[in-house]
Design an enzyme around this catalytic site. Structure first.
Site, mmCIF file in Angstrom:
data_model
loop_
_atom_site.group_PDB
_atom_site.id
_atom_site.type_symbol
_atom_site.label_atom_id
_atom_site.label_comp_id
_atom_site.label_asym_id
_atom_site.label_seq_id
_atom_site.Cartn_x
_atom_site.Cartn_y
_atom_site.Cartn_z
ATOM 1 N N ASP A 1 -14.131 71.771 173.613
ATOM 2 C CA ASP A 1 -14.289 72.575 172.407
ATOM 3 C C ASP A 1 -14.771 73.973 172.732
ATOM 4 O OD1 ASP A 1 -14.695 69.582 171.650
ATOM 5 O OD2 ASP A 1 -14.070 70.634 169.825
HETATM 6 C C1 LIG Z 1 -7.800 69.427 172.119
HETATM 7 S S1 LIG Z 1 -9.056 68.871 171.049
HETATM 8 C C2 LIG Z 1 -10.504 69.381 171.783
HETATM 9 C C3 LIG Z 1 -11.717 68.561 171.356
HETATM 10 O O1 LIG Z 1 -11.943 68.482 169.899
HETATM 11 C C4 LIG Z 1 -12.445 67.157 169.598
HETATM 12 O O2 LIG Z 1 -13.581 67.188 168.741
HETATM 13 P P1 LIG Z 1 -13.422 66.844 167.145
HETATM 14 O O3 LIG Z 1 -12.601 65.583 167.056
HETATM 15 O O4 LIG Z 1 -14.853 66.667 166.662
HETATM 16 O O5 LIG Z 1 -12.764 68.050 166.552
HETATM 17 C C5 LIG Z 1 -12.838 66.595 170.937
HETATM 18 O O6 LIG Z 1 -14.088 67.098 171.375
HETATM 19 C C6 LIG Z 1 -11.696 67.122 171.791
HETATM 20 O O7 LIG Z 1 -11.891 66.972 173.150
#
Ligand SMILES: CSC[C@H]1O[C@H](OP(=O)(O)O)[C@H](O)[C@@H]1O
Length: 356
Positions: free
Chosen positions: A247
């Protein structure tokens, strides 16, 4: 053919409501930035790249309908800036919305200063948002190729790869191909994927609900495990690599990713399993020296104490629900996989600052 979580057709935006997956597949119309902010904040759409794309397309959708109210180009530019700042506030940890949003503001400024008409200005801003969908797929396929080339050169030609991944980083987190799961897709397309283990990824269950959904949809050889089974898996079965998304990556390579990633990295080090982070360069925050300043989102307690509407934790117990953790650069032993190449964490800043 991969799943599609974001649709832009004839100026209309729709997103797949990921809170309903895997049991229900339902698209929601998004007509403006308020609705865009809400679906991002509630995690009906999630995943760092998808957040940026849906955020910017929600602005494009609003410009389609509210355009007549602008009396000048400077009024339009002011509106764009205000809406981007608002959208960035929907979720604090993923940096993609901030980086893509600031890039859009910069381009809007250039258009404001140009001779272009107000109407053409609006059309070009909408075009820049739509272009994010197409370029995200290209970016993910490129980083996935680089990641596979790098990973496979370390392995004998007849070896298939067993990988472990966490959370969801596929078509449901991006415009359609994926980052870590994109790299796994590419391994599969090259007939080099032996097996994928995906973790459940409590408490939102991105792994059990979303990654497993994608893996089954594309008939990839896969097994779901609980987050607390990773140590036993690495001890009892062969895992060639851990491949996760990100992220926000600080310029020293420290990486914020879904909660649970840090402990995977510690286990990977203990078991000598290479640990890869896959992310587009729009996930890299060069303004941060290291990961200590990455804002970590804390989500509502009921997302941990309940699954959907069903309470699973004892009434009255306090819950701590950080949505992310930071993996220190020194644990990212395989490398950081981007569309510009695969880098050791300690060369990320130097290599990307000089444009490779
Ligand atoms: C390519 S997605 C990157 C990242 O986003 C996800 O978090 P969330 O589901 O809370 O938006 C997850 O950390 C992924 O690795």
């Amino acid at each position: 053919m991969t799943l599609e979580a974001i649709k832009w057709k004839d100026g209309k935006l729709q997103i797949l409501d990921q809170l309903l997956l895997p049991l229900e597949c339902k698209f929601i119309d998004i007509d403006n930035t308020k609705e865009g902010w809400e679906v991002i904040n509630k995690m009906q759409v999630r995943g760092a790249p998808a957040i940026a794309i849906v955020g910017c397309l929600s602005l494009a959708a609003e410009l389609q309908t509210c355009f007549p109210k602008f009396a000048s180009k400077s009024e339009l530019h002011k509106f764009i800036k205000e809406k981007i700042i608002y959208l960035i506030s929907a979720r604090p940890t993923a940096v993609n919305m901030k980086i893509s949003g600031e890039d859009l503001i910069m381009n809007s400024r250039k258009l404001l200063d140009s001779e272009i008409s107000l109407l053409d200005y609006k059309e070009k801003v909408i075009g820049l948002c739509v272009q994010m969908l197409e370029s995200d797929v290209t970016t993910n396929k490129t980083l996935s190729k680089f990641g596979c080339d790098f990973l496979l050169k370390e392995l004998p030609d007849d070896n298939n790869v067993t990988v472990l991944t966490h959370c969801n980083t596929g078509s449901l987190a991006t415009a359609g191909y994926g980052t870590a799961l994109g790299m796994i897709r590419t391994l599969h397309s090259r007939n080099r994927l032996g097996h994928v283990y995906c973790t459940e990824t409590r408490p939102y269950n991105q792994g059990a609900r979303l990654t497993a959904y994608e893996l089954v949809f594309e008939k990839m050889p896969a097994t779901l495990i609980c987050d607390d089974m990773v140590g036993a898996l690495m001890k009892i079965r062969k895992v060639n690599a851990v491949i996760v998304g990100s992220d926000r990556i600080a310029r020293n390579g420290d990486t914020a990713n879904k909660i649970g990633t840090y402990q995977l990295a510690v286990l990977a080090k203990h078991h000598n399993v290479p640990f890869y982070v896959c992310a587009p360069t729009t996930s890299i925050d060069m303004s941060l020296k290291n990961g200590s300043d990455i804002p970590i989102e804390e989500r509502p307690e009921n997302e941990l104490s309940h699954i959907g509407k069903q309470r699973i934790a004892a009434p009255g117990i306090k819950c701590w629900n950080p949505a992310f953790d930071v993996t220190p650069a020194e644990l990212i032993s395989g490398g950081i996989v981007t569309e510009k190449g695969v880098f050791a964490p300690d060369e990320l800043f130097s290599k990307l600052s000089v444009g490779i």
